[in-house]
Structure formats: C-alpha cells, structure tokens
Write a protein that holds these residues in place. Structure first.
Motif, PDB file in Angstrom:
ATOM      1  N   ILE A  10      -2.987  -2.352   3.178  1.00 25.53           N
ATOM      2  CA  ILE A  10      -2.438  -3.688   2.896  1.00 25.53           C
ATOM      3  C   ILE A  10      -1.912  -4.318   4.180  1.00 25.53           C
ATOM      4  O   ILE A  10      -2.189  -5.461   4.495  1.00 25.53           O
ATOM      5  N   GLY A  11      -1.106  -3.561   4.924  1.00 17.68           N
ATOM      6  CA  GLY A  11      -0.514  -4.104   6.141  1.00 17.68           C
ATOM      7  C   GLY A  11       0.444  -3.110   6.758  1.00 17.68           C
ATOM      8  O   GLY A  11       0.661  -2.026   6.224  1.00 17.68           O
ATOM      9  N   LYS A  12       1.021  -3.494   7.906  1.00 18.74           N
ATOM     10  CA  LYS A  12       1.979  -2.598   8.555  1.00 18.74           C
ATOM     11  C   LYS A  12       3.042  -3.380   9.280  1.00 18.74           C
ATOM     12  O   LYS A  12       2.841  -4.527   9.667  1.00 18.74           O
ATOM     13  N   LEU A  20      -2.545   0.226  -0.934  1.00 20.42           N
ATOM     14  CA  LEU A  20      -2.644   0.211  -2.385  1.00 20.42           C
ATOM     15  C   LEU A  20      -2.855   1.644  -2.840  1.00 20.42           C
ATOM     16  O   LEU A  20      -3.585   2.406  -2.202  1.00 20.42           O
ATOM     17  N   HIS A  21      -2.197   2.015  -3.915  1.00 15.21           N
ATOM     18  CA  HIS A  21      -2.377   3.354  -4.484  1.00 15.21           C
ATOM     19  C   HIS A  21      -3.824   3.454  -4.969  1.00 15.21           C
ATOM     20  O   HIS A  21      -4.278   2.599  -5.732  1.00 15.21           O
ATOM     21  N   PRO A  22      -4.573   4.470  -4.545  1.00 18.17           N
ATOM     22  CA  PRO A  22      -5.987   4.540  -4.919  1.00 18.17           C
ATOM     23  C   PRO A  22      -6.247   4.729  -6.420  1.00 18.17           C
ATOM     24  O   PRO A  22      -7.339   4.440  -6.891  1.00 18.17           O
ATOM     25  N   LYS A  27       0.476  -0.268  -7.828  1.00 20.96           N
ATOM     26  CA  LYS A  27       1.429   0.493  -7.026  1.00 20.96           C
ATOM     27  C   LYS A  27       0.954   0.517  -5.578  1.00 20.96           C
ATOM     28  O   LYS A  27      -0.235   0.407  -5.299  1.00 20.96           O
ATOM     29  N   ALA A  28       1.923   0.657  -4.685  1.00 21.94           N
ATOM     30  CA  ALA A  28       1.632   0.763  -3.253  1.00 21.94           C
ATOM     31  C   ALA A  28       2.307   2.011  -2.712  1.00 21.94           C
ATOM     32  O   ALA A  28       3.283   2.504  -3.281  1.00 21.94           O
ATOM     33  N   VAL A  29       1.778   2.513  -1.604  1.00 20.67           N
ATOM     34  CA  VAL A  29       2.341   3.690  -0.946  1.00 20.67           C
ATOM     35  C   VAL A  29       2.730   3.284   0.471  1.00 20.67           C
ATOM     36  O   VAL A  29       1.913   2.744   1.221  1.00 20.67           O
ATOM     37  N   GLY A  90      -2.017 -12.501 -11.096  1.00 24.83           N
ATOM     38  CA  GLY A  90      -2.529 -11.204 -10.664  1.00 24.83           C
ATOM     39  C   GLY A  90      -2.698 -11.060  -9.162  1.00 24.83           C
ATOM     40  O   GLY A  90      -2.917  -9.956  -8.663  1.00 24.83           O
ATOM     41  N   GLU A  91      -2.590 -12.160  -8.429  1.00 20.28           N
ATOM     42  CA  GLU A  91      -2.713 -12.093  -6.969  1.00 20.28           C
ATOM     43  C   GLU A  91      -1.468 -11.445  -6.363  1.00 20.28           C
ATOM     44  O   GLU A  91      -0.363 -11.616  -6.881  1.00 20.28           O
ATOM     45  N   VAL A  92      -1.662 -10.721  -5.261  1.00 20.92           N
ATOM     46  CA  VAL A  92      -0.527 -10.145  -4.545  1.00 20.92           C
ATOM     47  C   VAL A  92       0.306 -11.290  -3.985  1.00 20.92           C
ATOM     48  O   VAL A  92      -0.234 -12.236  -3.399  1.00 20.92           O
TER      49      VAL A  92
END
Length: 187
Positions: A10-12, A20-22, A27-29, A90-92
């Motif tokens: 996603i970014g840093k 994104l959680h695979p 969810k994100a990690v 539904g968009e981030v």
C-alpha cells in the motif's frame, strides 16, 4: 507465517511499510521495512502496546482509529494487523492532506472538532506523528466525513504515568492538539 507480496503493498513511511492482508482485503499489515536503520521499530511496539492498553480499558469506539487485530509474523518480520479504512463506496480512504489541498481546512471544521472531542472523551494519547498525511478522511456518504488516525497513536514521552490519570491525560491531549493545529492547520 503470513507471506506479504509486492502486489499487496500500500505504502510506506520513514520506517514502516503497509500491505493489504493477502487473505482479507479489509485488513492491513504494518511491518518495519527491510533496509531500515532500525531492526525493531520502537513506534510499532508503542502502537501495539497502546492498542492493547485501549482494549484492556474496554475501548469499543473505533470511529477515529483503525480496529486492531493483533500481532503477526510475516516474511518481512514482525507486524501487526489493523483495519483498512474505506469510504462508503469501498474505496480506500485518502489522506486528510489530500482533502485539505482540495477543499481547504475550513471545510472540515466540524470533523476536526469531532476528532478532538473523540481523543478527549476516550483519553487517547497521540504523538507528534499526528499530521494530515497520517490521518485519513473516511467518507461515510457524499457529505458525511470522519477523520481516522493511521499513524501517531500512543505516547513517545518517557514519563507516561500521568496519562493514567484522566485530568493529566486530557491536559496532554489538549497541549498536543494545540501543537497539531498550530503546525498543520493554521498555516
């Protein structure tokens, strides 16, 4: 072990990367990215500890914070799982900085006041990482918005005992809020 792939990136920020959680795109990690100067990210540990403290306090109002789902071991090292902040369609969600450039800060006075009240009401401490690029603006509808802090949760001060006392916690929040407003909002 959870395998994070480049297509889920996603970014840093300066020390951490977000994927994104695979197995769950809601969810994100967050992980400390490789080739970072720090092997273990202190901010990640403070954030995890603070999430755990909020849960222990019985926190159930996650309106302005992503929900926390715990820690996890990944192919990029230790990480933790949080909710992906999405708009009603539904968009981030995009950063608050993006919308300030688009509409100006005055357009979001009501949302900023609600955001501040949330931290004071729940006695949630944020650090100096709270800046418009670390806040998302979640669209609940075409004309209803809320701000969500995605980085800068918890206290980086060495002396955090006063945060346990509501009066002192609110004072610290108000001081930090004033610094946030003076530095980023009253430009």
């Amino acid at each position: 072990m959870l395998i994070l792939k480049e297509e889920d990136f996603i970014g840093k920020g300066s020390e951490r990367a977000c994927y994104l959680h695979p197995e769950d795109k809601n969810k994100a990690v967050k992980v400390t990215y490789k080739n970072n100067k720090r092997e273990k990210n202190k901010q990640s540990q403070k954030e995890v500890d603070y999430y755990n403290e909020l849960i222990k306090r019985g926190m159930n109002d996650w309106q302005h914070l992503p929900k926390f789902y715990g820690e996890i071991q990944t192919n990029h090292g230790e990480g933790f799982i949080i909710e992906v902040v999405r708009d009603y369609d539904g968009e981030v969600s995009k950063t608050f900085a993006h919308y300030i450039k688009e509409n100006g800060v005055d357009f979001y006075k009501k949302e900023l006041e609600e955001y501040k009240d949330y931290f004071l009401r729940n006695k949630i401490i944020f650090n100096y990482g709270m800046m418009p690029k670390n806040i998302l603006l979640r669209k609940r509808s075409e004309d209803k918005f809320e701000l969500v802090l995605i980085d800068g949760l918890g206290d980086v001060s060495h002396f955090t005992l006063p945060n346990k006392i509501p009066y002192f916690a609110r004072r610290r929040i108000k001081r930090r809020w004033d610094k946030f407003v003076n530095k980023y909002i009253k430009k």
